[in-house]
Design an enzyme around this catalytic site. Structure first.
Site, PDB file in Angstrom:
ATOM      1  N   GLY A  13     -22.556  78.054 -13.119  1.00  0.00           N
ATOM      2  CA  GLY A  13     -23.753  78.746 -13.618  1.00  0.00           C
ATOM      3  C   GLY A  13     -24.042  78.541 -15.084  1.00  0.00           C
ATOM      4  O   GLY A  13     -24.839  79.273 -15.656  1.00  0.00           O
ATOM      5  N   SER A  19     -26.694  81.009 -21.234  1.00  0.00           N
ATOM      6  CA  SER A  19     -26.222  81.421 -19.906  1.00  0.00           C
ATOM      7  C   SER A  19     -25.105  82.458 -20.020  1.00  0.00           C
ATOM      8  O   SER A  19     -24.206  82.325 -20.868  1.00  0.00           O
ATOM      9  CB  SER A  19     -25.657  80.216 -19.142  1.00  0.00           C
ATOM     10  N   VAL A  65     -25.361  74.596  -4.685  1.00  0.00           N
ATOM     11  CA  VAL A  65     -24.925  75.483  -3.602  1.00  0.00           C
ATOM     12  C   VAL A  65     -25.981  75.646  -2.507  1.00  0.00           C
ATOM     13  O   VAL A  65     -25.753  76.348  -1.533  1.00  0.00           O
ATOM     14  CB  VAL A  65     -24.515  76.879  -4.148  1.00  0.00           C
ATOM     15  N   ALA A  97     -34.782  81.809  -7.354  1.00  0.00           N
ATOM     16  CA  ALA A  97     -35.804  82.035  -6.322  1.00  0.00           C
ATOM     17  C   ALA A  97     -36.983  81.135  -6.672  1.00  0.00           C
ATOM     18  O   ALA A  97     -37.358  81.047  -7.846  1.00  0.00           O
ATOM     19  CB  ALA A  97     -36.241  83.492  -6.290  1.00  0.00           C
ATOM     20  N   TYR A 157     -39.251  92.054  -9.847  1.00  0.00           N
ATOM     21  CA  TYR A 157     -37.989  91.390  -9.493  1.00  0.00           C
ATOM     22  C   TYR A 157     -38.027  90.908  -8.035  1.00  0.00           C
ATOM     23  O   TYR A 157     -37.359  89.943  -7.669  1.00  0.00           O
ATOM     24  CB  TYR A 157     -36.819  92.355  -9.752  1.00  0.00           C
ATOM     25  N   LYS A 164     -29.933  90.249  -4.395  1.00  0.00           N
ATOM     26  CA  LYS A 164     -28.807  90.909  -5.083  1.00  0.00           C
ATOM     27  C   LYS A 164     -28.156  91.961  -4.180  1.00  0.00           C
ATOM     28  O   LYS A 164     -26.939  92.163  -4.223  1.00  0.00           O
ATOM     29  CB  LYS A 164     -29.263  91.534  -6.406  1.00  0.00           C
ATOM     30  N   ILE A 193     -30.688  90.322 -19.888  1.00  0.00           N
ATOM     31  CA  ILE A 193     -30.322  89.437 -21.009  1.00  0.00           C
ATOM     32  C   ILE A 193     -31.249  88.237 -20.936  1.00  0.00           C
ATOM     33  O   ILE A 193     -31.447  87.675 -19.846  1.00  0.00           O
ATOM     34  CB  ILE A 193     -28.856  88.954 -20.887  1.00  0.00           C
ATOM     35  N   THR A 195     -32.253  84.766 -20.656  1.00  0.00           N
ATOM     36  CA  THR A 195     -31.655  83.480 -20.276  1.00  0.00           C
ATOM     37  C   THR A 195     -32.746  82.663 -19.574  1.00  0.00           C
ATOM     38  O   THR A 195     -33.850  83.162 -19.385  1.00  0.00           O
ATOM     39  CB  THR A 195     -30.493  83.684 -19.280  1.00  0.00           C
TER      40      THR A 195
HETATM   41  P1  NAD Z   1     -29.053  80.989 -16.246  1.00  0.00           P
HETATM   42  O1  NAD Z   1     -30.394  80.410 -15.936  1.00  0.00           O
HETATM   43  O2  NAD Z   1     -28.431  80.605 -17.520  1.00  0.00           O
HETATM   44  O3  NAD Z   1     -28.025  80.717 -15.060  1.00  0.00           O
HETATM   45  C1  NAD Z   1     -28.426  80.620 -13.715  1.00  0.00           C
HETATM   46  C2  NAD Z   1     -27.570  79.518 -13.158  1.00  0.00           C
HETATM   47  O4  NAD Z   1     -27.781  79.371 -11.741  1.00  0.00           O
HETATM   48  C3  NAD Z   1     -27.904  78.138 -13.779  1.00  0.00           C
HETATM   49  O5  NAD Z   1     -26.751  77.588 -14.365  1.00  0.00           O
HETATM   50  C4  NAD Z   1     -28.342  77.297 -12.598  1.00  0.00           C
HETATM   51  O6  NAD Z   1     -27.931  75.940 -12.706  1.00  0.00           O
HETATM   52  C5  NAD Z   1     -27.596  78.002 -11.466  1.00  0.00           C
HETATM   53  N1  NAD Z   1     -28.159  77.639 -10.175  1.00  0.00           N
HETATM   54  C6  NAD Z   1     -29.390  77.912  -9.688  1.00  0.00           C
HETATM   55  N2  NAD Z   1     -29.552  77.323  -8.491  1.00  0.00           N
HETATM   56  C7  NAD Z   1     -28.381  76.671  -8.216  1.00  0.00           C
HETATM   57  C8  NAD Z   1     -27.931  75.862  -7.156  1.00  0.00           C
HETATM   58  N3  NAD Z   1     -28.722  75.583  -6.096  1.00  0.00           N
HETATM   59  N4  NAD Z   1     -26.675  75.355  -7.207  1.00  0.00           N
HETATM   60  C9  NAD Z   1     -25.868  75.605  -8.266  1.00  0.00           C
HETATM   61  N5  NAD Z   1     -26.246  76.352  -9.317  1.00  0.00           N
HETATM   62  C10 NAD Z   1     -27.495  76.877  -9.296  1.00  0.00           C
HETATM   63  O7  NAD Z   1     -29.280  82.588 -16.169  1.00  0.00           O
HETATM   64  P2  NAD Z   1     -28.253  83.790 -16.199  1.00  0.00           P
HETATM   65  O8  NAD Z   1     -29.087  84.971 -16.527  1.00  0.00           O
HETATM   66  O9  NAD Z   1     -27.059  83.471 -17.012  1.00  0.00           O
HETATM   67  O10 NAD Z   1     -27.851  83.945 -14.663  1.00  0.00           O
HETATM   68  C11 NAD Z   1     -26.513  83.994 -14.210  1.00  0.00           C
HETATM   69  C12 NAD Z   1     -26.386  85.084 -13.145  1.00  0.00           C
HETATM   70  O11 NAD Z   1     -26.509  86.359 -13.776  1.00  0.00           O
HETATM   71  C13 NAD Z   1     -27.458  85.034 -12.055  1.00  0.00           C
HETATM   72  O12 NAD Z   1     -26.877  85.367 -10.820  1.00  0.00           O
HETATM   73  C14 NAD Z   1     -28.401  86.127 -12.491  1.00  0.00           C
HETATM   74  O13 NAD Z   1     -29.165  86.655 -11.420  1.00  0.00           O
HETATM   75  C15 NAD Z   1     -27.396  87.141 -13.006  1.00  0.00           C
HETATM   76  N6  NAD Z   1     -27.962  88.200 -13.828  1.00  0.00           N
HETATM   77  C16 NAD Z   1     -28.711  87.897 -14.911  1.00  0.00           C
HETATM   78  C17 NAD Z   1     -29.255  88.918 -15.666  1.00  0.00           C
HETATM   79  C18 NAD Z   1     -30.139  88.613 -16.839  1.00  0.00           C
HETATM   80  O14 NAD Z   1     -30.889  89.490 -17.261  1.00  0.00           O
HETATM   81  N7  NAD Z   1     -30.070  87.426 -17.414  1.00  0.00           N
HETATM   82  C19 NAD Z   1     -29.017  90.269 -15.330  1.00  0.00           C
HETATM   83  C20 NAD Z   1     -28.225  90.547 -14.216  1.00  0.00           C
HETATM   84  C21 NAD Z   1     -27.700  89.514 -13.471  1.00  0.00           C
END
Ligand code: NAD
Length: 262
Positions: A13, A19, A65, A97, A157, A164, A193, A195
């Site tokens: 990720g 990230s 994935v 998504a 969302y 989720k 956050i 990103t």
């Molecule tokens: P990010 O965009 O930096 O990371 C998302 C990652 O998902 C990327 O590295 C992307 O390459 C990967 N990804 C997407 N589709 C993929 C696939 N088919 N195969 C492999 N990898 C894939 O953003 P982030 O905010 O760091 O997100 C990381 C996690 O944290 C996510 O699950 C996100 O929903 C969750 N999250 C984020 C927040 C926020 O506000 N940023 C809050 C709660 C949860």
């Protein structure tokens, strides 16, 4: 003491320096963990630049994935280059998504867009763990990332809330399935956050402002806050914790009526 020196982690990720997974990489590296990154090919150039910043990164291989075969490719490449090596930690920080999931009213989202969001954002935890298991040491710790929209309505969302909720169910199911063998599976429910992934959520900046004004700690969390919890979950300090959703959100999830209306 975290006692993570000498441990090995798969981290999935990392797409940019913002990230959440990159924050976790930095924290685990500080604690002495050797890292093997799985990256999506569309972010290859960014990940290649970042990898030079952390000596702890010992390998990085493509991972998608969305398909079973492309998930398997990561583990094949890892085991080919590192025969017999096993990991102690797996970080699943993956969410996606398709654009139309946010552009259409939720009642009209269906078919391949819905399938893609659920496969990548929820079911991929099971897929990653299934492929990872032969490469995990006993007593491993898997950490995924979720958001509180799994249990409460958050405007815009949309499908990601449903994904989720599914991801959190997978966390409990997999924790119960793998617990008898000593493997642990937990989710960190992060506050918002900024990103790349968050940039796709309409109105995200207003959510950040709202949380800062109303969370008990009167601030938003950042990547370091989440990474601290991830390091704890990766370590034996949390040895008795599995199947849990742990909120790292400056306390926002403990509130209901926002202070700002008073
Ligand atoms: P990010 O965009 O930096 O990371 C998302 C990652 O998902 C990327 O590295 C992307 O390459 C990967 N990804 C997407 N589709 C993929 C696939 N088919 N195969 C492999 N990898 C894939 O953003 P982030 O905010 O760091 O997100 C990381 C996690 O944290 C996510 O699950 C996100 O929903 C969750 N999250 C984020 C927040 C926020 O506000 N940023 C809050 C709660 C949860």
């Amino acid at each position: 003491m975290l006692r993570l020196q000498g441990k090995v982690a798969f981290v999935f990720g990392v797409a940019s320096e913002d990230s959440i997974a990159w924050g976790i990489c930095k924290r685990l590296a500080e604690a002495g963990v050797t890292l093997y990154l799985g990256y999506q090919k569309r972010f290859m150039s960014r990940v290649f630049k970042l990898k030079d910043e952390l000596d702890a990164i010992a390998g990085f291989y493509p991972l998608d994935v969305a398909e079973d075969e492309t998930t398997a490719e990561f583990f094949e490449a890892f085991s080919k280059e590192n025969p017999g090596l096993k990991a102690d930690i797996m970080v699943h920080a993956i969410g996606f998504a398709p654009r139309e999931c946010f552009d259409r009213p939720i009642i009209f989202v269906e078919g391949s867009a819905l399938d893609a969001a659920m496969t990548v954002s929820a079911h991929s935890l099971q897929r990653c763990l299934r492929h990872a298991l032969p490469h995990l040491n006993p007593g491993s710790s898997t950490i995924t990332l979720t958001y509180a929209a799994s249990t409460r309505f958050v405007p815009s969302y949309g499908i990601m809330s449903i994904a989720k909720a599914g991801l959190e169910c997978w966390t409990r199911e997999l924790a119960c399935h793998l617990g008898p063998d000593g493997h642990r599976v937990n989710a960190i429910s992060s506050g918002p956050i900024k990103t790349i992934a968050a940039g796709g959520i309409p109105g995200f900046d207003r959510i950040l402002e709202h949380v800062e004004a109303n969370a008990p700690l009167r601030r938003n969390v950042n990547q370091d806050d989440v990474a601290g919890c991830a390091a704890w979950l990766a370590s034996d300090l949390s040895a008795g914790v599995t199947g849990q959703i742990i909120h790292v959100d400056a306390g926002y999830s403990a509130t209901m009526v926002p202070e700002s209306i008073m």
